[in-house]
Design an enzyme around this catalytic site. Sequence first.
Site, mmCIF file in Angstrom:
data_model
loop_
_atom_site.group_PDB
_atom_site.id
_atom_site.type_symbol
_atom_site.label_atom_id
_atom_site.label_comp_id
_atom_site.label_asym_id
_atom_site.label_seq_id
_atom_site.Cartn_x
_atom_site.Cartn_y
_atom_site.Cartn_z
ATOM 1 N N SER A 17 0.840 -1.196 0.000
ATOM 2 C CA SER A 17 0.000 0.000 0.000
ATOM 3 C C SER A 17 0.880 1.253 0.000
ATOM 4 O O SER A 17 2.055 1.203 0.397
ATOM 5 C CB SER A 17 -0.861 -0.054 1.275
ATOM 6 O OG SER A 17 -1.621 1.113 1.443
ATOM 7 N N SER A 143 9.060 10.041 9.865
ATOM 8 C CA SER A 143 7.933 10.962 9.661
ATOM 9 C C SER A 143 8.372 12.328 10.169
ATOM 10 O O SER A 143 9.333 12.423 10.956
ATOM 11 C CB SER A 143 6.739 10.477 10.489
ATOM 12 O OG SER A 143 5.779 11.499 10.635
ATOM 13 N N TYR A 156 3.111 6.944 18.122
ATOM 14 C CA TYR A 156 3.624 7.010 16.740
ATOM 15 C C TYR A 156 4.857 7.917 16.698
ATOM 16 O O TYR A 156 5.899 7.532 16.157
ATOM 17 C CB TYR A 156 2.521 7.550 15.836
ATOM 18 C CG TYR A 156 2.882 7.642 14.375
ATOM 19 C CD1 TYR A 156 3.090 6.500 13.617
ATOM 20 C CD2 TYR A 156 2.998 8.880 13.731
ATOM 21 C CE1 TYR A 156 3.409 6.579 12.259
ATOM 22 C CE2 TYR A 156 3.305 8.972 12.387
ATOM 23 C CZ TYR A 156 3.510 7.814 11.657
ATOM 24 O OH TYR A 156 3.825 7.900 10.322
ATOM 25 N N LYS A 160 8.791 6.792 15.928
ATOM 26 C CA LYS A 160 9.572 7.388 14.834
ATOM 27 C C LYS A 160 10.821 8.089 15.387
ATOM 28 O O LYS A 160 11.883 8.032 14.779
ATOM 29 C CB LYS A 160 8.698 8.354 14.023
ATOM 30 C CG LYS A 160 7.503 7.696 13.321
ATOM 31 C CD LYS A 160 7.910 6.682 12.266
ATOM 32 C CE LYS A 160 6.732 6.193 11.429
ATOM 33 N NZ LYS A 160 7.112 5.164 10.447
ATOM 34 N N THR A 191 -2.011 8.700 1.088
ATOM 35 C CA THR A 191 -2.067 7.230 1.121
ATOM 36 C C THR A 191 -3.220 6.858 2.064
ATOM 37 O O THR A 191 -3.915 7.738 2.574
ATOM 38 C CB THR A 191 -0.769 6.631 1.703
ATOM 39 O OG1 THR A 191 -0.704 6.934 3.100
ATOM 40 C CG2 THR A 191 0.479 7.156 1.001
HETATM 41 N N1 LIG Z 1 1.394 8.851 4.304
HETATM 42 C C1 LIG Z 1 1.901 9.734 5.149
HETATM 43 O O1 LIG Z 1 1.421 10.875 5.261
HETATM 44 C C2 LIG Z 1 3.097 9.376 5.983
HETATM 45 C C3 LIG Z 1 3.767 10.425 6.623
HETATM 46 C C4 LIG Z 1 4.876 10.122 7.396
HETATM 47 C C5 LIG Z 1 5.310 8.808 7.501
HETATM 48 N N2 LIG Z 1 4.642 7.816 6.872
HETATM 49 C C6 LIG Z 1 5.137 6.447 7.024
HETATM 50 O O2 LIG Z 1 5.240 5.849 5.755
HETATM 51 C C7 LIG Z 1 5.182 4.437 5.894
HETATM 52 C C8 LIG Z 1 4.207 3.888 4.878
HETATM 53 O O3 LIG Z 1 2.892 4.379 5.195
HETATM 54 P P1 LIG Z 1 1.835 4.736 4.072
HETATM 55 O O4 LIG Z 1 1.580 6.169 4.145
HETATM 56 O O5 LIG Z 1 2.201 4.127 2.781
HETATM 57 O O6 LIG Z 1 0.540 4.026 4.712
HETATM 58 P P2 LIG Z 1 -0.325 2.751 4.289
HETATM 59 O O7 LIG Z 1 -0.881 2.959 2.940
HETATM 60 O O8 LIG Z 1 -1.239 2.521 5.429
HETATM 61 O O9 LIG Z 1 0.753 1.579 4.212
HETATM 62 C C9 LIG Z 1 1.296 0.979 5.349
HETATM 63 C C10 LIG Z 1 2.022 -0.301 4.944
HETATM 64 O O10 LIG Z 1 2.593 -0.912 6.112
HETATM 65 C C11 LIG Z 1 2.230 -2.289 6.116
HETATM 66 N N3 LIG Z 1 2.150 -2.800 7.476
HETATM 67 C C12 LIG Z 1 1.416 -2.312 8.522
HETATM 68 N N4 LIG Z 1 1.582 -3.106 9.587
HETATM 69 C C13 LIG Z 1 2.439 -4.097 9.225
HETATM 70 C C14 LIG Z 1 2.988 -5.208 9.885
HETATM 71 N N5 LIG Z 1 2.689 -5.493 11.175
HETATM 72 N N6 LIG Z 1 3.836 -6.019 9.209
HETATM 73 C C15 LIG Z 1 4.131 -5.763 7.924
HETATM 74 N N7 LIG Z 1 3.655 -4.716 7.228
HETATM 75 C C16 LIG Z 1 2.806 -3.904 7.880
HETATM 76 C C17 LIG Z 1 0.879 -2.346 5.398
HETATM 77 O O11 LIG Z 1 0.678 -3.609 4.814
HETATM 78 P P3 LIG Z 1 -0.271 -4.796 5.310
HETATM 79 O O12 LIG Z 1 -1.508 -4.188 5.881
HETATM 80 O O13 LIG Z 1 -0.498 -5.576 4.047
HETATM 81 O O14 LIG Z 1 0.535 -5.550 6.309
HETATM 82 C C18 LIG Z 1 1.100 -1.323 4.303
HETATM 83 O O15 LIG Z 1 1.742 -1.913 3.206
HETATM 84 C C19 LIG Z 1 4.791 4.178 7.348
HETATM 85 O O16 LIG Z 1 5.943 3.846 8.087
HETATM 86 C C20 LIG Z 1 4.244 5.508 7.810
HETATM 87 O O17 LIG Z 1 4.388 5.699 9.202
HETATM 88 C C21 LIG Z 1 3.542 8.065 6.111
#
Ligand SMILES: NC(=O)c1ccc[n+]([C@@H]2O[C@H](COP(=O)([O-])OP(=O)(O)OC[C@H]3O[C@@H](n4cnc5c(N)ncnc54)[C@H](OP(=O)(O)O)[C@@H]3O)[C@@H](O)[C@H]2O)c1
Length: 266
Positions: A17, A143, A156, A160, A191
């Site tokens: 995702s 983050s 969270y 981080k 996302t």
């Molecule tokens: N989007 C933002 O605004 C933002 C900002 C700052 C940081 N981030 C960071 O970016 C990273 C990716 O997030 P995203 O925005 O792409 O969100 P997302 O669409 O919710 O994706 C999260 C991903 O993490 C996987 N995941 C969650 N729990 C897991 C587990 N226990 N084991 C293995 N995989 C796991 C999910 O896959 P499954 O459910 O298939 O396991 C999914 O592929 C995260 O670390 C998030 O904290 C995002």
Amino acid sequence: MASVYSGKWVWITGASSGIGRELALQLARRGAHLVLSSRNREKLVALQQETGLTEEQCLVVPLDVSDGTAVVRVAGEVLERVPRVDYLFNNAGVSQRGLIRETKVEVDRMIMEINYFGAITLTKAVLPRMIEQGGGHVVVTSSIVGKFGFPMRSAYAASKHALHGFFETLLVEEKEHGIRVTLLVPGHIVTDVSYNAITGSGERYGKMDPGQARGMTVEKAVKKILHGVEKEKREVVVGKADAWSVYLKKYFPGLFFRLAGKVNPV
Ligand SMILES: NC(=O)c1ccc[n+]([C@@H]2O[C@H](COP(=O)([O-])OP(=O)(O)OC[C@H]3O[C@@H](n4cnc5c(N)ncnc54)[C@H](OP(=O)(O)O)[C@@H]3O)[C@@H](O)[C@H]2O)c1
């Protein structure tokens, strides 16, 4: 066009995702070979097909990073199947929506297990191979709240922040063995992260926050991320105006904390 990622083996967690998925697509276009991990096998298989890579060039490796025993076992299996791991993207993560006073300690622990222990356990399992092969690049998705505390994201933010402490140490300790480290510091990227966030009682939050929806597109964010990783930056800050808060906190902390209490946290 030649790319530093061409022919390289890249392991991405959280590949099903959002940022991880887009990383896989853009890296495949740049000629990388991939290992795709997350808990959802079906989504990973669909992504493998979407990349256009063969099953030999793109391994689907389901993994719950919060299960330390499984992480070590699965890492051993992957290292038998791939010749090297050039890049490890520790990207799997879960966000949070809940005030400290409403959040169960079990939820705090769960978030640390996924976001912090998941990343460090996998890195420790892959690191000996990286050193043996003469080097490797560990990329970690932190983050902007890895740089400051923010309402409704206490655990969270803590998870981080912890990543910075651990992975900056790795960078210093293993530089002489060719280990490079990049911490990604995203602001809001569009996302499903807010849908998948955990509430104080451990439920799925299940909403797209308005602030999230106004974020940077994931395609643009990943392009910037890959550029920064290619340049071997220690940190890559990426996002729209919210990403500037990192510099506001650093240079004007008094102003930052006055504003942080007034900003709508969703
Ligand atoms: N989007 C933002 O605004 C933002 C900002 C700052 C940081 N981030 C960071 O970016 C990273 C990716 O997030 P995203 O925005 O792409 O969100 P997302 O669409 O919710 O994706 C999260 C991903 O993490 C996987 N995941 C969650 N729990 C897991 C587990 N226990 N084991 C293995 N995989 C796991 C999910 O896959 P499954 O459910 O298939 O396991 C999914 O592929 C995260 O670390 C998030 O904290 C995002």
